[in-house]
Design an enzyme around this catalytic site. Structure first.
Site, PDB file in Angstrom:
ATOM      1  N   GLY A  98       0.848  -1.193   0.000  1.00  0.00           N
ATOM      2  CA  GLY A  98       0.000   0.000   0.000  1.00  0.00           C
ATOM      3  C   GLY A  98       0.875   1.231   0.000  1.00  0.00           C
ATOM      4  CB  CYS A 142       5.370  -4.152   0.465  1.00  0.00           C
ATOM      5  SG  CYS A 142       6.141  -2.539   0.351  1.00  0.00           S
ATOM      6  CE1 TYR A 143       0.421   0.797   5.386  1.00  0.00           C
ATOM      7  CE2 TYR A 143      -1.154  -0.999   5.136  1.00  0.00           C
ATOM      8  CZ  TYR A 143      -0.799   0.213   5.699  1.00  0.00           C
ATOM      9  OH  TYR A 143      -1.652   0.835   6.568  1.00  0.00           O
ATOM     10  CG  HIS A 173       6.463  -5.497  -4.073  1.00  0.00           C
ATOM     11  ND1 HIS A 173       5.110  -5.311  -3.886  1.00  0.00           N
ATOM     12  CD2 HIS A 173       7.063  -4.431  -3.513  1.00  0.00           C
ATOM     13  CE1 HIS A 173       4.913  -4.180  -3.239  1.00  0.00           C
ATOM     14  NE2 HIS A 173       6.074  -3.616  -3.004  1.00  0.00           N
ATOM     15  CD  GLU A 181       3.583  -8.156  -5.290  1.00  0.00           C
ATOM     16  OE1 GLU A 181       4.304  -8.932  -4.643  1.00  0.00           O
ATOM     17  OE2 GLU A 181       3.234  -7.052  -4.858  1.00  0.00           O
ATOM     18  CG  ASP A 210     -17.726  -8.593 -19.630  1.00  0.00           C
ATOM     19  OD1 ASP A 210     -16.583  -8.938 -19.964  1.00  0.00           O
ATOM     20  OD2 ASP A 210     -17.957  -7.580 -18.938  1.00  0.00           O
ATOM     21  CE  LYS A 268     -14.561  -5.508 -19.440  1.00  0.00           C
ATOM     22  NZ  LYS A 268     -16.002  -5.597 -19.735  1.00  0.00           N
TER      23      LYS A 268
END
Ligand code: XMP
Length: 514
Positions: free
Chosen positions: A59, A86-87, A173, A175, A231, A370
């Site tokens: 964050g 992290c945060y 991180h 990710e 969609d 999406k």
């Protein structure tokens, strides 16, 4: 079957959604949820999913900042493994009584982490690992129930674990692709610590959805609300695979489509081997919106009119179920969860009337984002034109005309929007944009055209970059292109005297203006 699921608590970090994706890349389902999710909410989610772990995202704020987001302490007592990144790492330390301080030398970008104890989430990592960091604060000390697992040159506690509970913190991180062994950390957490079964697969999604639609429809007739967007098109193809001739695809032309769009949708879907019905309902929708200015009332009125039209077709074809292409962000924004705020009523979620003549609404894409729907669209071999089409809201131009919708305003916006689209697409800028379109504001201003006074509308240009529409940044279009758009709109449309560019990110703005 309940899927093993990892919840990602969203503290506003840039990479929060990436965390969810990384987990799904391991074939384990994950959902991004609010940072302050309560044990009761987790229990509620547990009715549909097998919650095996939680990851606290990064964050932008310091844990000491006023209004900095905090998780509810009770979630630490649920005995569900938690990993803070992290945060999230700093927050666990802070809440547990550790000391967090601004770091002398801020670490942004590539750093080397020294793995002091390669155990649990850090299992199989080397002594020295290349990791990606982005932080201004650091954890300086921890209570004795915690054990330090890694450090960096500037950060004495770069990873830790609770000695008794399955609770971990990592300052870097994993990710982000620049962290070399990032996926190893996720694998360790998801499989070693949380003991998840890898039972989620994009390919399986199609088979599961086809099976689910079949069992929900129970040999009865179904109509699918088809808008021509990605969609609803994916939902239609899945439903067609599942129930074939029992399906009728209904395209309602409410009169708020973009220039040339109705014809292109009709041409495309008439070629599909699907029972396809297109209805022109311009008059009805316009009448329904007469005098309505409030955006939420507009959305609800449109949602209701859609349903009434679908009910009419359902009666004609003998359908008992309605199928829609609702995706996850539609539900989040409509505030479907108890503690989440209603940002706007998406016409196909909160905008549905309370009374409907359908036995059930079937929503096979309800948990997807999406980009995942696009991947499924590709697997289903939908035409590229549909797969890469920019999102367009169900209520169409009606929510891009600020204030009352009139035929004249629709016409102006259709033309202005076509110019914006053409100028963006001919330069191939659309490849890097999530959406680009025009807004007809309700502000009229004075102008001068051909030496005469003019008093006309203000058109706003909106172009954004986004990954999944939960957040977006306005696109950095050059002044030269904006000038071209502005000149064309004011020259070609006599009713427009001014063009402005919307330079607001989401948040605080939303992508659409209403
Ligand atoms: P906002 O404006 O909330 O939009 O930032 C997020 C994404 O959702 C689309 N959108 C809608 N889609 N029905 C839809 O099917 C709706 O009522 C609706 N409202 C917004 C919007 O275009 C953007 O991509």
């Amino acid at each position: 079957m309940k899927l093993d699921t990892i919840l990602v608590l969203d503290f506003g970090g840039q990479y929060c959604h990436l965390i969810g994706k990384r987990v799904r890349e391991l074939n384990v389902y994950s959902e991004v949820v609010r940072f302050d999710i309560s044990p009761a909410d987790i229990e509620e989610l547990g009715k549909n999913f097998h919650i095996k772990g939680m990851i606290l995202s990064g964050g932008p704020l310091s844990v000491y900042a006023r209004n900095s987001p905090k998780f509810r302490k009770e979630i630490l007592d649920l005995n569900i493994p938690i990993m803070g990144l992290c945060y999230g790492h700093q927050l666990i330390a802070h809440v547990s009584g550790g000391k967090i301080m601004p770091i002398k030398k801020k670490e942004y970008g590539t750093t080397y982490a020294f793995i002091d104890k390669p155990v649990d989430v850090l299992k199989n990592l080397n002594k020295k690992e290349r990791v990606w960091m982005s932080h201004g604060d650091t954890v300086l000390s921890l209570p004795k129930e915690y054990e330090i697992l890694a450090h960096t040159e500037n950060c004495p506690i770069a990873a830790f674990k609770d000695r008794a509970r399955p609770l971990y913190g990592i300052q870097w991180h994993p990710e982000v692709v620049h962290t070399e062994k990032g996926m190893e950390v996720f694998k360790n957490f998801v499989f070693r610590v949380c003991k998840c079964e890898p039972n989620w697969r994009m390919e399986d999604f199609i088979d599961n959805a086809v099976g689910e639609i079949k069992s929900e429809a129970n040999d009865k007739k179904v109509i699918v609300a088809l808008s021509g967007g990605i969609d609803s098109s994916v939902a239609t193809v899945l439903a067609s695979k599942s129930i074939g001739k029992n399906l009728t695809a209904v395209f309602v032309d409410h009169g708020f489509m973009r220039k040339g769009e109705v014809e292109s949708i009709k041409n495309l879907f008439q070629e599909f081997d699907i029972h396809f019905v297109a209805l022109n309902e311009h008059k009805k929708f316009l009448k329904k919106l007469k005098g309505i200015i409030d955006p939420e009332s507009k959305r609800k009125s449109i949602g209701e009119e859609f349903i009434r039209t679908f009910e009419k077709v359902a009666k004609r074809v003998g359908a008992e179920y309605l199928l829609q292409g609702t995706i996850y962000p539609d539900r989040i924004e409509s505030g479907y969860r108890k503690h989440s705020d209603r940002i706007k009523t998406h016409h196909n979620v909160g905008g549905l009337p309370t009374k409907m003549k359908f036995k059930k609404v079937i929503e096979p894409l309800r948990d997807l984002y999406k980009d995942e729907v696009r991947k499924i669209g590709k697997k289903l071999e939908l035409p590229e034109k549909i797969v890469s089409r920019q999102p367009f809201p169900g209520p169409g131009l009606a929510v891009r005309i600020v204030g009352e919708v009139t035929p004249k305003k629709i016409e102006i916006l259709q033309e202005a929007d076509a110019i914006i689209t053409e100028e963006i697409e001919k330069r191939r800028l659309d490849r890097n944009m999530w959406q680009y379109f025009g807004i007809l504001t309700d502000t009229k201003t004075t102008g001068v055209k051909g030496d005469a006074r003019a008093y006309g509308y203000t058109v706003a240009v909106r172009a954004v970059q986004s990954k999944e529409a939960m957040t977006a940044s306005f696109a950095n279009i050059s002044y030269q292109i904006l000038e071209k758009i502005s000149t064309r709109i004011t020259n070609e449309l006599s009713d427009v005297t001014r063009v402005v560019y919307d330079i607001t990110h989401k948040p605080p703005a939303t992508i659409e203006w209403e």
